[in-house]
Design a protein around this motif. Structure first.
Motif, PDB file in Angstrom:
ATOM      1  N   CYS A 105      24.963  24.847 -93.537  1.00  0.00           N
ATOM      2  CA  CYS A 105      24.569  25.467 -94.795  1.00  0.00           C
ATOM      3  C   CYS A 105      24.541  26.991 -94.604  1.00  0.00           C
ATOM      4  CB  CYS A 105      23.184  24.966 -95.198  1.00  0.00           C
ATOM      5  SG  CYS A 105      22.507  25.777 -96.659  1.00  0.00           S
ATOM      6  N   GLU A 106      25.234  27.693 -95.467  1.00  0.00           N
ATOM      7  CA  GLU A 106      25.275  29.155 -95.384  1.00  0.00           C
ATOM      8  C   GLU A 106      23.993  29.790 -95.905  1.00  0.00           C
ATOM      9  OE1 GLU A 106      28.853  30.552 -97.235  1.00  0.00           O
ATOM     10  OE2 GLU A 106      30.148  29.418 -95.866  1.00  0.00           O
ATOM     11  N   GLU A 107      23.195  29.026 -96.646  1.00  0.00           N
ATOM     12  CA  GLU A 107      21.954  29.551 -97.218  1.00  0.00           C
ATOM     13  C   GLU A 107      20.828  29.604 -96.180  1.00  0.00           C
ATOM     14  OE1 GLU A 107      20.965  29.960-100.754  1.00  0.00           O
ATOM     15  OE2 GLU A 107      23.017  29.825-101.466  1.00  0.00           O
ATOM     16  N   CYS A 108      20.677  28.503 -95.408  1.00  0.00           N
ATOM     17  CA  CYS A 108      19.499  28.417 -94.546  1.00  0.00           C
ATOM     18  C   CYS A 108      19.784  28.014 -93.105  1.00  0.00           C
ATOM     19  CB  CYS A 108      18.479  27.440 -95.136  1.00  0.00           C
ATOM     20  SG  CYS A 108      19.021  25.712 -95.064  1.00  0.00           S
ATOM     21  N   GLY A 109      21.033  27.705 -92.780  1.00  0.00           N
ATOM     22  CA  GLY A 109      21.361  27.333 -91.408  1.00  0.00           C
ATOM     23  C   GLY A 109      21.240  25.851 -91.100  1.00  0.00           C
ATOM     24  N   PHE A 110      20.849  25.022 -92.063  1.00  0.00           N
ATOM     25  CA  PHE A 110      20.788  23.574 -91.867  1.00  0.00           C
ATOM     26  C   PHE A 110      22.141  23.088 -91.379  1.00  0.00           C
ATOM     27  CE2 PHE A 110      21.830  19.406 -93.664  1.00  0.00           C
ATOM     28  CZ  PHE A 110      20.801  18.625 -93.173  1.00  0.00           C
ATOM     29  N   ARG A 111      22.146  22.149 -90.419  1.00  0.00           N
ATOM     30  CA  ARG A 111      23.386  21.585 -89.887  1.00  0.00           C
ATOM     31  C   ARG A 111      23.408  20.083 -90.143  1.00  0.00           C
ATOM     32  NH1 ARG A 111      26.914  25.337 -88.732  1.00  0.00           N
ATOM     33  NH2 ARG A 111      28.065  23.759 -87.580  1.00  0.00           N
ATOM     34  N   ALA A 112      24.592  19.562 -90.461  1.00  0.00           N
ATOM     35  CA  ALA A 112      24.738  18.140 -90.758  1.00  0.00           C
ATOM     36  C   ALA A 112      25.907  17.538 -89.980  1.00  0.00           C
ATOM     37  CB  ALA A 112      24.956  17.938 -92.252  1.00  0.00           C
ATOM     38  N   ALA A 113      25.769  16.269 -89.650  1.00  0.00           N
ATOM     39  CA  ALA A 113      26.831  15.548 -88.949  1.00  0.00           C
ATOM     40  C   ALA A 113      27.911  15.076 -89.926  1.00  0.00           C
ATOM     41  CB  ALA A 113      26.253  14.349 -88.194  1.00  0.00           C
ATOM     42  N   ALA A 114      27.539  14.904 -91.193  1.00  0.00           N
ATOM     43  CA  ALA A 114      28.481  14.409 -92.205  1.00  0.00           C
ATOM     44  C   ALA A 114      28.522  15.374 -93.387  1.00  0.00           C
ATOM     45  CB  ALA A 114      28.072  13.024 -92.677  1.00  0.00           C
TER      46      ALA A 114
ATOM     47  N   LEU B  59      25.563  17.361 -95.983  1.00  0.00           N
ATOM     48  CA  LEU B  59      25.468  18.779 -96.328  1.00  0.00           C
ATOM     49  C   LEU B  59      25.471  18.953 -97.844  1.00  0.00           C
ATOM     50  CD1 LEU B  59      25.364  21.789 -95.661  1.00  0.00           C
ATOM     51  CD2 LEU B  59      27.871  21.743 -95.537  1.00  0.00           C
ATOM     52  N   LYS B  60      26.339  18.229 -98.528  1.00  0.00           N
ATOM     53  CA  LYS B  60      26.399  18.328 -99.992  1.00  0.00           C
ATOM     54  C   LYS B  60      25.062  17.925-100.607  1.00  0.00           C
ATOM     55  CE  LYS B  60      31.376  17.674-100.551  1.00  0.00           C
ATOM     56  NZ  LYS B  60      32.452  16.797-101.060  1.00  0.00           N
ATOM     57  N   GLN B  61      24.473  16.873-100.066  1.00  0.00           N
ATOM     58  CA  GLN B  61      23.163  16.429-100.553  1.00  0.00           C
ATOM     59  C   GLN B  61      22.108  17.509-100.284  1.00  0.00           C
ATOM     60  OE1 GLN B  61      21.835  12.195-100.043  1.00  0.00           O
ATOM     61  NE2 GLN B  61      20.429  13.165 -98.624  1.00  0.00           N
ATOM     62  N   HIS B  62      22.146  18.116 -99.109  1.00  0.00           N
ATOM     63  CA  HIS B  62      21.211  19.181 -98.758  1.00  0.00           C
ATOM     64  C   HIS B  62      21.355  20.367 -99.702  1.00  0.00           C
ATOM     65  CE1 HIS B  62      19.210  22.419 -96.576  1.00  0.00           C
ATOM     66  NE2 HIS B  62      20.339  23.108 -96.720  1.00  0.00           N
ATOM     67  N   MET B  63      22.585  20.707-100.077  1.00  0.00           N
ATOM     68  CA  MET B  63      22.827  21.870-100.933  1.00  0.00           C
ATOM     69  C   MET B  63      22.093  21.747-102.268  1.00  0.00           C
ATOM     70  SD  MET B  63      24.414  23.983 -99.119  1.00  0.00           S
ATOM     71  CE  MET B  63      24.736  25.200-100.383  1.00  0.00           C
ATOM     72  N   ARG B  64      21.809  20.529-102.684  1.00  0.00           N
ATOM     73  CA  ARG B  64      21.078  20.322-103.933  1.00  0.00           C
ATOM     74  C   ARG B  64      19.665  20.904-103.866  1.00  0.00           C
ATOM     75  NH1 ARG B  64      23.146  14.219-104.161  1.00  0.00           N
ATOM     76  NH2 ARG B  64      25.256  14.636-104.893  1.00  0.00           N
ATOM     77  N   THR B  65      19.126  21.041-102.658  1.00  0.00           N
ATOM     78  CA  THR B  65      17.797  21.648-102.544  1.00  0.00           C
ATOM     79  C   THR B  65      17.865  23.132-102.907  1.00  0.00           C
ATOM     80  OG1 THR B  65      18.047  22.200-100.188  1.00  0.00           O
ATOM     81  CG2 THR B  65      17.112  20.037-100.721  1.00  0.00           C
ATOM     82  N   HIS B  66      19.033  23.729-102.755  1.00  0.00           N
ATOM     83  CA  HIS B  66      19.215  25.139-103.114  1.00  0.00           C
ATOM     84  C   HIS B  66      19.645  25.308-104.572  1.00  0.00           C
ATOM     85  CE1 HIS B  66      18.649  26.251 -98.961  1.00  0.00           C
ATOM     86  NE2 HIS B  66      19.698  25.539 -98.576  1.00  0.00           N
ATOM     87  N   THR B  67      20.512  24.393-105.041  1.00  0.00           N
ATOM     88  CA  THR B  67      21.048  24.538-106.395  1.00  0.00           C
ATOM     89  C   THR B  67      20.126  23.941-107.458  1.00  0.00           C
ATOM     90  OG1 THR B  67      22.223  22.410-106.330  1.00  0.00           O
ATOM     91  CG2 THR B  67      23.423  24.374-105.511  1.00  0.00           C
ATOM     92  N   GLY B  68      19.245  23.036-107.044  1.00  0.00           N
ATOM     93  CA  GLY B  68      18.372  22.372-108.003  1.00  0.00           C
ATOM     94  C   GLY B  68      19.026  21.192-108.697  1.00  0.00           C
ATOM     95  N   GLU B  69      20.276  20.892-108.350  1.00  0.00           N
ATOM     96  CA  GLU B  69      20.981  19.779-108.978  1.00  0.00           C
ATOM     97  C   GLU B  69      20.273  18.458-108.656  1.00  0.00           C
ATOM     98  OE1 GLU B  69      25.319  17.523-108.942  1.00  0.00           O
ATOM     99  OE2 GLU B  69      24.838  18.920-107.343  1.00  0.00           O
ATOM    100  N   LYS B  70      20.078  17.651-109.686  1.00  0.00           N
ATOM    101  CA  LYS B  70      19.467  16.329-109.534  1.00  0.00           C
ATOM    102  C   LYS B  70      20.308  15.338-110.329  1.00  0.00           C
ATOM    103  CE  LYS B  70      14.781  17.969-108.731  1.00  0.00           C
ATOM    104  NZ  LYS B  70      13.369  17.864-109.164  1.00  0.00           N
TER     105      LYS B  70
END
Length: 177
Positions: free
Chosen positions: A125-134, A138-149
């Protein structure tokens, strides 16, 4: 001709050394090195190096699924995806983890599994440095930044980032009945 017919002269790729019998095959192979993608989708503009890949891609737009499972009727867009599907009926799991022996029906599943042993997390993740194996994680994590639900409760319209969270929530309504 005592030694039999002469083998056809092979044509080497100047970039990687791979050899080909026919000039056309070498020409198509060179697209890997040049990046040439002469076949374009009229619907979305995506380009491909092989015509067959464009044909398969076009099925995404048309919805065509010409391959059918003889066991259950499942329809598939490609012969390869049908072959993978058929493994759900046969139980075939040709991909084996060398670390623990666990077997998988799909190569992609093995690759993800191996990362549990290696700790590799190639998606960041370019926003917070979170790393994902799949990539999906990462796409699911990005929702925490975008607010998408994107997952909505059909009873009360509450929204969720993850499908599993929405499904768990839906059980609370089932208890209310």
């Amino acid at each position: 001709m005592a030694n039999g017919p002469l083998a056809p002269e092979m044509l080497p790729c100047d970039e990687c050394g791979k050899q080909f019998r026919r000039p056309w095959d070498l020409k198509v192979h060179m697209r890997l090195h040049t990046g040439e993608r002469p076949y374009g989708c009229e619907e979305c503009g995506r380009t491909f190096s092989h015509r067959s890949n464009l044909t398969t891609h076009a099925r995404l737009h048309t919805g065509e699924k010409p391959y059918r499972c003889e066991h259950c009727g499942h329809k598939a867009r490609t012969m390869f995806s049908l072959k993978v599907h058929i493994r759900t009926h046969t139980g075939e799991k040709p991909y084996r983890c060398e670390e623990c022996g666990k077997q998988f029906a799909q190569r992609a599943s093995l690759i993800l599994h191996v990362r549990t042993h290696t700790g590799e997390r190639p998606y960041g993740c370019e926003e917070c440095g979170f790393r994902a194996a799949a990539l999906g994680n990462l796409k699911q994590h990005m929702r925490t930044h975008t607010g998408e639900k994107p997952y909505n409760c059909t009873v009360c319209s509450r929204q969720f980032i993850r499908r599993a969270a929405m499904e768990k929530h839906m059980l609370t309504h089932a208890r209310d009945v």
